[in-house]
Design an enzyme around this catalytic site. Structure first.
Site, mmCIF file in Angstrom:
data_model
loop_
_atom_site.group_PDB
_atom_site.id
_atom_site.type_symbol
_atom_site.label_atom_id
_atom_site.label_comp_id
_atom_site.label_asym_id
_atom_site.label_seq_id
_atom_site.Cartn_x
_atom_site.Cartn_y
_atom_site.Cartn_z
ATOM 1 N N ASN A 67 44.478 33.627 35.752
ATOM 2 C CA ASN A 67 44.188 34.625 36.785
ATOM 3 C C ASN A 67 44.071 33.858 38.089
ATOM 4 O O ASN A 67 43.083 33.168 38.315
ATOM 5 C CB ASN A 67 42.881 35.343 36.449
ATOM 6 C CG ASN A 67 42.415 36.254 37.580
ATOM 7 O OD1 ASN A 67 43.189 36.573 38.476
ATOM 8 N ND2 ASN A 67 41.156 36.664 37.543
ATOM 9 N N TRP A 68 45.109 33.960 38.914
ATOM 10 C CA TRP A 68 45.131 33.169 40.152
ATOM 11 C C TRP A 68 44.173 33.725 41.203
ATOM 12 O O TRP A 68 43.895 33.076 42.188
ATOM 13 C CB TRP A 68 46.550 33.126 40.717
ATOM 14 C CG TRP A 68 47.511 32.281 39.938
ATOM 15 C CD1 TRP A 68 47.322 31.715 38.687
ATOM 16 C CD2 TRP A 68 48.820 31.862 40.362
ATOM 17 N NE1 TRP A 68 48.430 30.997 38.328
ATOM 18 C CE2 TRP A 68 49.375 31.072 39.335
ATOM 19 C CE3 TRP A 68 49.584 32.098 41.509
ATOM 20 C CZ2 TRP A 68 50.643 30.503 39.424
ATOM 21 C CZ3 TRP A 68 50.854 31.535 41.596
ATOM 22 C CH2 TRP A 68 51.381 30.736 40.565
ATOM 23 N N LYS A 69 43.732 34.957 41.042
ATOM 24 C CA LYS A 69 42.867 35.623 42.024
ATOM 25 C C LYS A 69 43.569 35.639 43.399
ATOM 26 O O LYS A 69 44.787 35.703 43.452
ATOM 27 C CB LYS A 69 41.499 34.952 42.086
ATOM 28 C CG LYS A 69 40.891 34.737 40.689
ATOM 29 C CD LYS A 69 39.439 34.435 40.735
ATOM 30 C CE LYS A 69 38.954 34.077 39.352
ATOM 31 N NZ LYS A 69 37.528 34.169 39.197
ATOM 32 N N HIS A 126 38.912 43.705 36.160
ATOM 33 C CA HIS A 126 38.222 42.407 36.287
ATOM 34 C C HIS A 126 36.870 42.641 36.959
ATOM 35 O O HIS A 126 36.743 43.515 37.829
ATOM 36 C CB HIS A 126 39.094 41.450 37.114
ATOM 37 C CG HIS A 126 38.593 40.040 37.080
ATOM 38 N ND1 HIS A 126 37.547 39.611 37.857
ATOM 39 C CD2 HIS A 126 38.969 38.971 36.331
ATOM 40 C CE1 HIS A 126 37.310 38.323 37.586
ATOM 41 N NE2 HIS A 126 38.166 37.915 36.665
ATOM 42 N N GLU A 181 35.416 41.142 39.243
ATOM 43 C CA GLU A 181 35.450 41.045 40.707
ATOM 44 C C GLU A 181 35.951 42.351 41.320
ATOM 45 O O GLU A 181 35.510 42.756 42.398
ATOM 46 C CB GLU A 181 36.344 39.855 41.127
ATOM 47 C CG GLU A 181 35.641 38.532 40.831
ATOM 48 C CD GLU A 181 36.571 37.370 40.579
ATOM 49 O OE1 GLU A 181 37.767 37.440 40.902
ATOM 50 O OE2 GLU A 181 36.076 36.350 40.042
ATOM 51 N N GLU A 232 34.609 38.673 29.334
ATOM 52 C CA GLU A 232 34.246 37.704 30.364
ATOM 53 C C GLU A 232 32.805 37.939 30.818
ATOM 54 O O GLU A 232 32.560 38.808 31.670
ATOM 55 C CB GLU A 232 35.160 37.862 31.579
ATOM 56 C CG GLU A 232 36.623 37.632 31.281
ATOM 57 C CD GLU A 232 37.372 37.177 32.521
ATOM 58 O OE1 GLU A 232 37.974 36.109 32.464
ATOM 59 O OE2 GLU A 232 37.311 37.881 33.549
ATOM 60 N N GLY A 275 33.635 31.419 37.050
ATOM 61 C CA GLY A 275 33.663 30.585 38.254
ATOM 62 C C GLY A 275 32.385 29.799 38.491
ATOM 63 O O GLY A 275 32.157 29.281 39.575
ATOM 64 N N SER A 284 34.924 30.129 32.843
ATOM 65 C CA SER A 284 34.859 28.666 32.897
ATOM 66 C C SER A 284 35.531 27.983 31.710
ATOM 67 O O SER A 284 35.062 26.949 31.228
ATOM 68 C CB SER A 284 33.401 28.199 33.063
ATOM 69 O OG SER A 284 32.866 28.712 34.271
HETATM 70 C C1 PEP Z 1 38.456 34.780 35.674
HETATM 71 O O1 PEP Z 1 38.733 34.843 36.855
HETATM 72 O O2 PEP Z 1 38.798 35.692 34.938
HETATM 73 C C2 PEP Z 1 37.744 33.601 35.177
HETATM 74 C C3 PEP Z 1 37.389 33.561 33.933
HETATM 75 O O3 PEP Z 1 37.499 32.589 36.073
HETATM 76 P P1 PEP Z 1 37.006 31.086 35.733
HETATM 77 O O4 PEP Z 1 37.874 30.587 34.614
HETATM 78 O O5 PEP Z 1 37.201 30.322 36.995
HETATM 79 O O6 PEP Z 1 35.578 31.164 35.310
#
Ligand code: PEP
Length: 248
Positions: free
Chosen positions: A10-12, A95, A97, A167, A173, A213
């Site tokens: 997931n590049w965000k 997601h 976010e 998640e 993050g 993470s």
């Molecule tokens: C995500 O954005 O879905 C995610 C899991 O981020 P990270 O791996 O950076 O925790």
């Protein structure tokens, strides 16, 4: 039949179109693994150049979001038909976010999931609790509710082909990864919930990722769990480390 692992980046909101091409070119020799479905979910503007750069490789280019209407006066939104026309097969839906900053709810997630299936796009449906909810001991109740609403009116056949990403918000993050026991406990609870809504066959087919993470150092242990079928990876998907995660 064993479920094929699926590891998605997931590049965000990272990578301009030209940076996207560079990153795909850097990662493509590193993410070769026929036993895994490899997906790069990229910003909408990067989809076409990334798709072009990934041509002839095992990389699928996915989207990070889409709208639940067909077309019309929805300034700034991306429609499912636009994604399909660009060759997109996977889309992240709900997601945390997007739920936190863009007011997405379980109801809009459900609308988007239904619309993705209508267009033959596989949704990667995100769920997960906050730290407060975990401390209050309501994680499983909360995630079950998210899943039940996300899958309202979704057929068993559609659900069997879906991907769910568990998640925990406190692990996204932050560098704070859930323990394998915590991750497996919730992924198993999600599979049990799918069995309750549908049947054992659907539960055995649906793929459930862990996200939060994930790194080259913890991927192997997480992905070895019975109910964890791969990962949704944020930060580490922008680095050569993603190759190590795909080849855990
Ligand atoms: C995500 O954005 O879905 C995610 C899991 O981020 P990270 O791996 O950076 O925790």
């Amino acid at each position: 039949m064993a479920r094929k692992k699926i590891i998605a980046g997931n590049w965000k909101m990272n990578m301009t179109p030209s940076q996207a091409v560079e990153l795909v070119n850097t990662l493509k020799p590193l993410v070769v693994n026929d036993d895994v479905d490899v997906v790069f979910c990229v910003p909408a503007i990067d989809i076409i150049p990334a798709m072009e750069a990934a041509k002839g490789t095992n990389i699928h280019i996915g989207a990070e979001n889409m709208y639940f209407e067909e077309k019309g006066a929805y300034t700034g939104e991306i429609s499912p038909a636009m994604l399909v026309d660009a060759g997109v097969k996977y889309v992240i839906i709900g997601h945390s976010e997007r739920r936190e900053y863009f007011a997405e709810t379980d109801e809009t997630v459900n609308k988007k999931v239904l619309k993705a299936f209508e267009h033959g796009i596989t949704p990667i449906v995100c769920c997960g609790e906050t730290l407060t909810q975990r401390e209050q001991g309501v994680t499983i109740d909360f995630v079950r509710q998210q899943i039940k609403i996300a899958f309202l009116n979704v057929s068993a056949e559609q659900a069997a082909s879906a991907v769910i990403a568990y998640e925990p918000i406190w692990a996204i993050g932050t560098g704070k990864v859930a323990t394998t026991e915590q991750a497996e406990e919730v992924c198993k609870a999600i599979r049990d919930c799918i069995a309750e809504i549908y049947d054992d066959g659907t539960a055995a087919a649906i793929r459930i990722q862990y996200g939060g993470s994930v790194s080259a150092s913890n991927a192997a242990e997480l992905f070895a769990q019975a109910d964890i079928d791969g990962g949704l990876v944020g930060g580490a998907s922008l680095k050569p480390d993603f190759g190590k995660i795909v080849n855990y």
